[in-house]
Design a protein around this motif. Structure first.
Motif, PDB file in Angstrom:
ATOM      1  N   LEU A  83      14.106  13.312 153.952  1.00 33.96           N
ATOM      2  CA  LEU A  83      14.687  13.421 152.616  1.00 33.96           C
ATOM      3  C   LEU A  83      14.704  12.087 151.868  1.00 33.96           C
ATOM      4  CD1 LEU A  83      17.840  15.665 153.259  1.00 33.96           C
ATOM      5  CD2 LEU A  83      15.456  16.329 153.046  1.00 33.96           C
TER       6      LEU A  83
ATOM      7  N   PHE B 279      13.508  22.380 146.465  1.00 32.28           N
ATOM      8  CA  PHE B 279      14.702  21.809 147.108  1.00 32.28           C
ATOM      9  C   PHE B 279      14.758  20.310 146.839  1.00 32.28           C
ATOM     10  CE2 PHE B 279      16.535  19.631 150.888  1.00 32.28           C
ATOM     11  CZ  PHE B 279      17.856  19.964 150.627  1.00 32.28           C
TER      12      PHE B 279
ATOM     13  N   LEU C  46      20.428  15.826 147.927  1.00 30.73           N
ATOM     14  CA  LEU C  46      21.476  15.044 147.272  1.00 30.73           C
ATOM     15  C   LEU C  46      21.610  13.663 147.902  1.00 30.73           C
ATOM     16  CD1 LEU C  46      24.158  17.878 147.297  1.00 30.73           C
ATOM     17  CD2 LEU C  46      22.768  17.142 145.357  1.00 30.73           C
ATOM     18  N   PHE C  47      20.896  13.424 148.980  1.00 30.14           N
ATOM     19  CA  PHE C  47      21.037  12.146 149.691  1.00 30.14           C
ATOM     20  C   PHE C  47      19.715  11.829 150.375  1.00 30.14           C
ATOM     21  CE2 PHE C  47      22.168  15.728 152.229  1.00 30.14           C
ATOM     22  CZ  PHE C  47      21.499  15.524 153.410  1.00 30.14           C
TER      23      PHE C  47
ATOM     24  N   TYR D  64      19.491  11.597 160.674  1.00 24.58           N
ATOM     25  CA  TYR D  64      20.168  12.062 159.467  1.00 24.58           C
ATOM     26  C   TYR D  64      19.144  12.080 158.324  1.00 24.58           C
ATOM     27  CZ  TYR D  64      23.593  12.031 155.621  1.00 24.58           C
ATOM     28  OH  TYR D  64      24.331  12.312 154.501  1.00 24.58           O
ATOM     29  N   GLY D  65      18.947  13.268 157.750  1.00 25.59           N
ATOM     30  CA  GLY D  65      17.978  13.380 156.662  1.00 25.59           C
ATOM     31  C   GLY D  65      16.590  13.796 157.096  1.00 25.59           C
ATOM     32  N   VAL D  66      16.436  14.188 158.362  1.00 33.96           N
ATOM     33  CA  VAL D  66      15.175  14.777 158.821  1.00 33.96           C
ATOM     34  C   VAL D  66      15.314  16.287 158.688  1.00 33.96           C
ATOM     35  CG1 VAL D  66      13.744  15.244 160.848  1.00 33.96           C
ATOM     36  CG2 VAL D  66      14.624  12.937 160.439  1.00 33.96           C
ATOM     37  N   ILE D  67      14.360  16.926 158.036  1.00 36.30           N
ATOM     38  CA  ILE D  67      14.392  18.395 157.969  1.00 36.30           C
ATOM     39  C   ILE D  67      14.241  18.885 159.400  1.00 36.30           C
ATOM     40  CG2 ILE D  67      13.183  20.438 157.134  1.00 36.30           C
ATOM     41  CD1 ILE D  67      13.285  19.222 154.530  1.00 36.30           C
TER      42      ILE D  67
END
Lengths: 395, 478
Positions: free
Chosen positions: A21, A37, A40-41, A132-135
């Protein structure tokens, strides 16, 4: 043929795969189901790069959820160099357009891409870089890794992104990791896994042979070993990967984010049609396979056994590293891949994963350089980086 | 007709009293005013977010296990349960399937027929789902994720209940215990049950066909649902009205009967597996000991303690019904106040103020420090009791500072002899008739003169000083 799914900054030097992300930029993981999609971060790794002053060039093309060989089954289409498939980020680095990239290694795709394009890639020890932030697909073994044109580039980027993150419950406690390129390679003992060597094509084997010579030239001792668990590790990782993927992608059903079918009369049709239209054949195969191994009648035989195999392979790998500093193995079976039919994708990917499964299954670091793969014990990235560095400039 | 025995087991979901949700830092949904007020990317299941376990949830679950005499397992896992429903953001719920945190406990209940022991099979932690709001007018369903990921424990009993009375006694007891121990606020809707009912001929040891009545929260409905289900089962067996099948049923409170839920939901294969994003919970001795040490005393232990202070049984019962009252009393006693005196302040004065404001004792929220200060000031005659009540009301209603409030409202009792003497002289001078009455032997007149002085002093005169000065001055006028 698009290298970028979303372009961000033409002056940026670091590409981020579309499975990671970046705040305010559409992130699709190469899939139609995530069309539209906008997160937000940003992923923690992206945040750290930006804070360190790096600029992001864009979101590079990946196969849907990163499940395929090299990104050939992206919703945006495959990226090719001539008639051959290439990984988008790896190709940009090989062409000198960017300095480095972040990719998620969940089934070896960035390792294969680096080997094909002749660049360097490292998948660090599981838990050293925040997810954190990996699909999410295969949370138990997927890991953000970095690519660059050489070992110095890998060290530079990895040093920025690695370190504890409270937002990831599997993040290891160390705040920072110090990586070195200067460990003494002379005197290192390196094992070549015969089972993997034998499985590779002649071209790949030739690459291994010439890398062996480089290692010998700098004083390392290279020996062939047998590691009979490679097939068990391969199957175990494919089971874990499919099971976790099936569960993780179940959140894409047309209700909350991403693609929603226009064709529905009730909630069941909304679910079924959104997913049918939004995902490709390879993802569907993984979902079915994953559902099967988790189902009531099959859990003990398949998934629970996978967890046990994971432990056995982990112990066997530990035993190898009690004697050897690193493992040398092919990163993939071929030196080049041409486009193929998606109906064959599941078995093709399954077959190729024999070369890449052990690091995903056990969490050990793996590095690709000169078209070959090196593995070391957990936290021993410096061994891999130093070997890669010492082989540079040697023909 | 055969006599039947009813066999009931309960799965009770209890919302835990934590400040934040189970895997993210969102506040509790009770603070939400609007739908989707208490949500973040994590509890909405946005791709890329990762769950991080709230340690307080694990500790409250351990506390519940200790209360219900369970084994606290040293190794527990969080597992994923997959099913599709629009109120479930990830299409899976994180629960405990393979290794629950507590197993094998028991609890005693008191019923009309004496004390019984109910076995507890296990207690596990899980996240709550969201809520769907159906709008018939526009024929749409709206999703509210405020409740998503609110921490729950599910307490699974053994099939040890033999009547609806047992069930109600158990639930009342559970509610009181959990609330008193600070595990759950147990407010309206915070405790929900799935009731498993079957019947069997008396004396039989085999279990009959079981039906599960889902998601019950009112005790009255639970009682009626059990009665209805029992009668339906007996009819089925005695008069072959229907063939009983193991199924999930829904209680309709208006139609006063249960309905079979669509079988599709119950036939689902949940494909449980351990959540790789949440490390197994390993409970070592140190952690368990610290949770044990932080366990508040039970209501029964508090009652013993209070009786030791000579507090009346009736008052003890009222105090130990609510944790906050016990905490308050303990706090003022620890600050040196007399226990019996303090009880009067809490159960009479505080209660009166709350009642006036339409609140109940559970709402009492006053710092022990402030109440102790009021009690001490009154005890030392620094303010009158009447003034104390005024401060107390201001503290309860507006949380004012005690000393500041007394100063600003001139509540400090006047013990200044000369000031009071001046007032006494003035009152005697202007009440010649009453003085004559008193000197003529009418004791009653004395009270009127005290009242006069108190009025002049706006209620803040020290009564003892007034009395002695009055007596002294009256003697002079004899």
């Amino acid at each position: 043929m698009k290298h970028y799914i979303t372009e961000i900054n033409p002056n940026g030097t670091i590409a981020v795969d579309d499975t990671i992300l970046v705040k305010e930029y559409e992130t699709t993981a190469g899939s139609k189901i995530l069309e539209g999609f906008v997160p937000l971060f940003s992923a923690e790794a992206v945040e750290r790069l930006i804070n360190a002053g790096y600029e992001i060039s864009g979101k590079t093309n990946v196969g849907e959820f990163g499940l395929d060989l090299l990104g050939e089954f992206s919703n945006s289409g495959a990226v090719c160099d001539g008639e051959y498939l290439v990984g988008a980020a790896a190709d940009l680095i090989a062409k000198g357009e960017i300095k480095g990239a972040l990719s998620v290694d969940l089934n070896g795709a960035p390792r294969r891409a680096a080997a094909i394009s002749g660049i360097d890639f490292i998948k660090p020890t599981y838990g050293t870089v925040s997810r954190y932030g990996v699909i999410p697909c295969a949370c138990s073994g997927e890991q953000i890794g970095v690519s660059a044109s050489n070992a110095d580039g890998l060290k530079e980027l990895l040093s920025v992104i690695a370190g504890h993150d409270d937002k990831d419950g599997t993040s290891l406690p160390a705040e920072k990791y110090e990586y070195s390129l200067d460990e003494n390679v002379s005197g290192m003992k390196i094992a070549v896994i015969r089972e993997l060597y034998d499985k590779a094509s002649d071209g790949v084997r030739a690459g291994i042979d010439s890398f062996k010579e480089k290692l010998t030239a700098v004083g390392a001792q290279v020996e062939e070993i047998t590691f009979s668990l490679v097939e068990a590790a391969q199957t175990a990782w494919q089971i874990a990967l499919a099971a976790e993927t099936c569960n993780n992608v179940s959140r894409y059903e047309g209700v909350k984010f991403g693609y929603r079918t226009p064709n529905y009369k009730n909630i069941d049709e909304l679910y079924v049609n959104s997913r049918t239209e939004g995902m490709n054949f390879l993802s569907k195969a993984a979902i079915l396979y994953g559902s099967d191994v988790l189902s009531k009648g099959r859990y003990n035989y398949c998934y629970d056994k996978t967890l046990k195999i994971r432990r056995v392979v982990h112990d066997a790998v530990k035993a190898v590293f009690s004697e050897y500093d690193a493992i040398l193995a092919p990163a993939c079976g071929e030196t080049a891949y041409v486009p193929y039919d998606i109906k064959d994708a599941f078995s093709r990917v399954f077959a190729e994963s024999i070369f890449t499964a052990v690091p995903n299954l056990t969490g050990i670091p793996a590095l690709v350089t000169n078209g070959v793969q090196l593995m070391a014990d957990v936290y021993r990235e410096s061994v891999l980086l130093s070997i890669a560095k010492s082989a540079e400039g040697r023909e | 007709m055969t006599k039947y025995e009813i066999v009931i087991g309960l799965e009770t979901h209890v919302e835990l009293a934590t400040d934040s949700k189970i895997f993210c830092s969102c506040g509790g949904h009770s603070s939400a005013n609007e739908p989707n007020d208490c949500v973040c990317p994590a509890c909405c299941g946005m791709p890329g977010m990762l769950p991080v376990t709230n340690k307080k949830v694990v500790e409250l679950a351990m506390r519940a296990g200790l209360l219900l005499n369970c084994n606290i397992n040293r190794y527990a896992t969080f597992d994923k349960k997959s099913y599709y429903y629009p109120d479930l953001p990830c299409s899976y719920q994180i629960t405990q399937w393979f290794h629950p945190i507590c197993t094998n406990g028991s609890v005693e209940i008191k019923t009309k027929n004496g004390t019984r022991t109910i076995g507890i099979k296990q207690i596990h932690m899980e996240e709550d789902a969201g809520k769907l709001v159906h709008d018939d007018w526009t024929d749409t369903s709206l999703v509210d994720f405020n409740r998503t990921s609110v921490p729950l424990i599910e307490i699974v009993s053994k099939p040890d209940f033999r009547s609806s009375d047992d069930v109600l006694a158990y639930l009342e007891n559970l509610k009181a215990m959990l609330r008193f121990a600070g595990v759950s606020e147990c407010e309206e809707g915070a405790m929900r049950c799935d009731v498993n009912v079957s019947i069997r001929p008396e004396g039989s040891t085999e279990l009959g066909v079981r039906t599960e009545i889902k998601n019950m929260s009112s005790l009255a409905s639970i009682e009626r649902a059990i009665k209805y289900e029992t009668a339906r089962h007996i009819d089925a067996l005695e008069r072959q009205t229907e063939v009983l099948v193991q199924e999930t049923r829904r209680w309709d409170d208006i139609k006063n009967r249960t309905f079979s839920m669509r079988n599709k939901e119950t036939a689902a294969d949940y494909r449980y597996f351990p959540d790789p994003n949440l490390m197994p919970i390993v409970i070592d001795d140190e952690w368990l000991d610290s949770v044990k040490a932080s366990m508040p005393a039970s209501a029964a232990q508090k009652a013993e303690e209070y009786k030791g202070y000579g507090i009346a049984d009736k008052d003890v019962e009222m105090l130990t019904a609510e944790r906050n009252l016990c905490d308050l009393l303990d706090s003022v006693i620890a600050r040196g106040c007399n226990p019996k005196d303090s009880v009067a302040w809490i159960l009479t004065d505080c209660a009166g103020i709350l009642r006036k404001n339409g609140q109940i004792m559970r709402n009492l929220n006053i710092s022990g420090k402030k109440l102790a200060r009021i009690i001490t000031m009154v005890g030392k005659n620094e303010i009158t009791r009447a003034a104390g009540k005024k401060v107390l009301a201001a503290v309860i209603e507006k949380d004012v500072d005690v000393d500041e409030f007394c100063r600003e409202n001139s509540l400090n009792a006047q013990t200044d002899q000369s000031a009071i003497l001046a007032v006494v002289t003035r009152v005697l001078d202007s009440n010649a008739a009453a003085v004559q009455d008193y000197l003529g032997g009418k004791q009653k007149a004395f009270g009127a003169l005290v009242g006069g002085c108190m009025r002049e002093l706006k209620g803040n005169g020290d009564p003892a000083t007034i009395r002695s000065l009055l007596e002294q001055e009256l003697e002079k006028r004899r």
